[in-house]
Enzyme design. Structure first.
Site, PDB file in Angstrom:
ATOM      1  N   MET A 238       0.860  -1.185   0.000  1.00  0.00           N
ATOM      2  CA  MET A 238       0.000   0.000   0.000  1.00  0.00           C
ATOM      3  C   MET A 238       0.890   1.226   0.000  1.00  0.00           C
ATOM      4  O   MET A 238       1.805   1.340   0.818  1.00  0.00           O
ATOM      5  CB  MET A 238      -0.917   0.009   1.217  1.00  0.00           C
ATOM      6  CG  MET A 238      -1.852   1.208   1.261  1.00  0.00           C
ATOM      7  SD  MET A 238      -2.969   1.145   2.677  1.00  0.00           S
ATOM      8  CE  MET A 238      -3.887   2.664   2.429  1.00  0.00           C
ATOM      9  N   ILE A 240       0.725   5.584  -0.773  1.00  0.00           N
ATOM     10  CA  ILE A 240       0.221   6.884  -1.221  1.00  0.00           C
ATOM     11  C   ILE A 240       1.455   7.727  -1.530  1.00  0.00           C
ATOM     12  O   ILE A 240       2.333   7.890  -0.675  1.00  0.00           O
ATOM     13  CB  ILE A 240      -0.644   7.571  -0.149  1.00  0.00           C
ATOM     14  CG1 ILE A 240      -1.851   6.688   0.220  1.00  0.00           C
ATOM     15  CG2 ILE A 240      -1.113   8.940  -0.642  1.00  0.00           C
ATOM     16  CD1 ILE A 240      -2.804   6.397  -0.917  1.00  0.00           C
ATOM     17  N   GLN A 245       0.291  12.676   0.572  1.00  0.00           N
ATOM     18  CA  GLN A 245       0.194  12.144   1.930  1.00  0.00           C
ATOM     19  C   GLN A 245      -0.362  13.188   2.892  1.00  0.00           C
ATOM     20  O   GLN A 245      -0.226  14.385   2.683  1.00  0.00           O
ATOM     21  CB  GLN A 245       1.566  11.650   2.389  1.00  0.00           C
ATOM     22  CG  GLN A 245       2.014  10.395   1.652  1.00  0.00           C
ATOM     23  CD  GLN A 245       3.389   9.915   2.058  1.00  0.00           C
ATOM     24  OE1 GLN A 245       4.002  10.456   2.966  1.00  0.00           O
ATOM     25  NE2 GLN A 245       3.891   8.895   1.378  1.00  0.00           N
ATOM     26  N   GLY A 246      -1.014  12.697   3.949  1.00  0.00           N
ATOM     27  CA  GLY A 246      -1.584  13.580   4.950  1.00  0.00           C
ATOM     28  C   GLY A 246      -2.915  14.189   4.555  1.00  0.00           C
ATOM     29  O   GLY A 246      -3.390  15.121   5.202  1.00  0.00           O
ATOM     30  N   GLY A 250      -5.176   7.379   2.302  1.00  0.00           N
ATOM     31  CA  GLY A 250      -4.957   6.022   2.787  1.00  0.00           C
ATOM     32  C   GLY A 250      -6.210   5.441   3.418  1.00  0.00           C
ATOM     33  O   GLY A 250      -6.577   4.286   3.161  1.00  0.00           O
ATOM     34  N   ALA A 251      -6.887   6.233   4.232  1.00  0.00           N
ATOM     35  CA  ALA A 251      -8.124   5.776   4.878  1.00  0.00           C
ATOM     36  C   ALA A 251      -9.215   5.539   3.846  1.00  0.00           C
ATOM     37  O   ALA A 251      -9.958   4.548   3.924  1.00  0.00           O
ATOM     38  CB  ALA A 251      -8.582   6.798   5.917  1.00  0.00           C
ATOM     39  N   GLU A 273      -0.204  -8.321   5.228  1.00  0.00           N
ATOM     40  CA  GLU A 273       1.091  -8.992   5.298  1.00  0.00           C
ATOM     41  C   GLU A 273       2.123  -8.070   5.948  1.00  0.00           C
ATOM     42  O   GLU A 273       2.413  -6.996   5.435  1.00  0.00           O
ATOM     43  CB  GLU A 273       1.548  -9.362   3.884  1.00  0.00           C
ATOM     44  CG  GLU A 273       2.911 -10.022   3.804  1.00  0.00           C
ATOM     45  CD  GLU A 273       3.335 -10.266   2.372  1.00  0.00           C
ATOM     46  OE1 GLU A 273       4.537 -10.480   2.152  1.00  0.00           O
ATOM     47  OE2 GLU A 273       2.468 -10.225   1.485  1.00  0.00           O
TER      48      GLU A 273
END
Length: 416
Positions: A238, A240, A245-246, A250-251, A273
């Site tokens: 995963m 971004i 970012q920020g 991601g969420a 993983e």
């Protein structure tokens, strides 16, 4: 003889000093850029740098043989068509003390696919055709993010793709190169294995009246078989990209992926993983969002402790396994616990520590068995006491770390 030794020492020192001038930190020498407009090429604000380069340049993350080394890896924002160029102000003489410069270009070629540009004009020609690039696969989710300066909002899309999508294999070859710079133990996956799923995040934006798309990040998920008729999707990679970012992508990505798999009756649960600490925090936030309004996670039930009903409901509704459901419970119980109330705080602390101490107790039992065979009984007891003392310190430290992580999740939840 003394004069000769002094000369050799001074000569060696001078050579080492000279060689040190030709060492470059590859974490700053590599310049990455996502290009939307021609002027981005000269805009240093668009530049970002790797977090890791050890997989190509060794543990010290340096390249030898160059002064003023720049390794330019510029990508067109959507298609990720690549401009690769190596620049430097000077290069070590091949005859200089029998040393050679590192083959920087060869190392980079190990991970970037062929077909990249080496001159700016070719790259700009591809940029002019970027209006032809469209996201791959099926659109799963669209969301907006407000500008940090206010007023404007930005639109993003999440797509699910696979290797049957035209052009996706080549695109993925370019996309996966970012893993080497931002995931410490990254490796490339076997794209011919059909059990891999790919989830992509794109920004939708306008350029001269046309709608274009920029790559934001992605996730790969592998579908494991679970006997007799289930599957267990496991998040493998995963990422971004740094400029995005920020901003909550991601969420959004993780929640969308979970909702995608929730719809399949054959999916047992969703795992990851070797998750990093940052991923665990992200997953905590998403899973707590899912479970916070389930009946089994009501305030009254939370204060009674973790229950089988919580595990069952989390699995049935959101494909969350028991271990993850327990963590969700701990976060939500912290939310409803008055930490200024001594009794409530004590009850919460003991509940968490009972879970944390389980592996210590097993280790203690195993250690006691071994020491009985190897040491007198008195020495065994004394060493066990020392071990227990250390364990209590470690438990308290771990408990405080968890509470701090859980509080951050709760704070983020309050901002939703």
């Amino acid at each position: 003889m003394a004069a000769l030794e002094k000369f050799l020492v001074e000569y060696k020192s001078a050579v080492e000093k000279k060689l040190a001038e030709y060492k470059c930190n590859t974490n700053t020498a590599i310049e990455l850029k996502l290009v939307r407009f021609p002027e981005d090429l000269e805009n240093d604000i668009r530049t970002f740098f790797p977090e890791y380069t050890h997989q190509l340049f060794g543990d010290d993350e340096t390249a030898f043989g160059y002064k003023g080394l720049k390794i330019l890896l510029y990508y067109i924002a959507g298609s990720l068509s690549t401009l690769f160029r190596v620049e430097y102000s000077s290069k070590v003489d091949e005859n200089f003390d029998c040393v050679e410069a590192d083959d920087v270009e060869g190392k980079i070629r190990q991970i970037i696919p062929p077909g990249f540009c080496t001159n700016t004009n070719d790259f700009l020609s591809l940029l002019e055709k970027e209006t032809n690039f469209k996201p791959f696969g099926t659109l799963l989710h669209t969301y907006t993010v407000p500008s940090q300066t206010g007023g404007e909002t930005f639109t993003f899309q999440i797509h699910k793709a696979d290797m049957t999508c035209r052009g996706f294999r080549e695109y993925h070859e370019r996309l996966q190169t970012f893993l080497m710079w931002f995931i410490e133990t990254a490796s490339f996956i076997d794209v011919d294995d059909e059990r891999w799923h790919y989830f992509l995040v794109f920004e939708k934006y306008n350029k001269d009246g046309a709608t274009l798309f920029a790559t934001v990040g992605y996730m790969t998920v592998y579908n494991y078989y679970v006997y007799p008729d289930k599957t267990r999707p496991r998040v493998s990679q995963m990422l971004i990209l740094t400029p995005f970012q920020g901003q909550g992508h991601g969420a959004q990505l993780l929640e969308t992926v979970h909702r995608y798999y929730i719809s399949f009756p054959t999916v047992l649960d969703i795992t990851a993983e070797d998750p990093s600490r940052s991923y665990l925090k992200l997953r905590d936030f998403v899973l707590v969002k899912f479970c916070q309004f389930l009946p089994s996670f009501s305030r009254e039930r939370l204060l009674q402790g973790f229950s089988e009903d919580m595990a069952i409901q989390a699995q049935q509704m959101f494909k969350i396994n028991k271990q993850h459901a327990r963590r969700v419970y701990e976060i939500l119980r912290l939310l409803v616990t008055d930490m200024s109330d001594a009794e409530q705080y004590r009850s919460y602390r003991l509940d968490i520590k009972r879970r944390l101490i389980s592996p210590y107790k097993k280790k203690q039992r195993d250690l006691a068995k071994m020491k009985k065979c190897l040491r007198p009984e008195e020495l065994t007891n004394q060493m066990n006491q020392i071990e227990i003392s250390v364990q209590h310190e470690q438990l308290e430290e771990r408990f405080q770390e968890l509470v701090e992580d859980y509080r951050r999740v709760i704070e983020r939840l309050a901002q939703e």
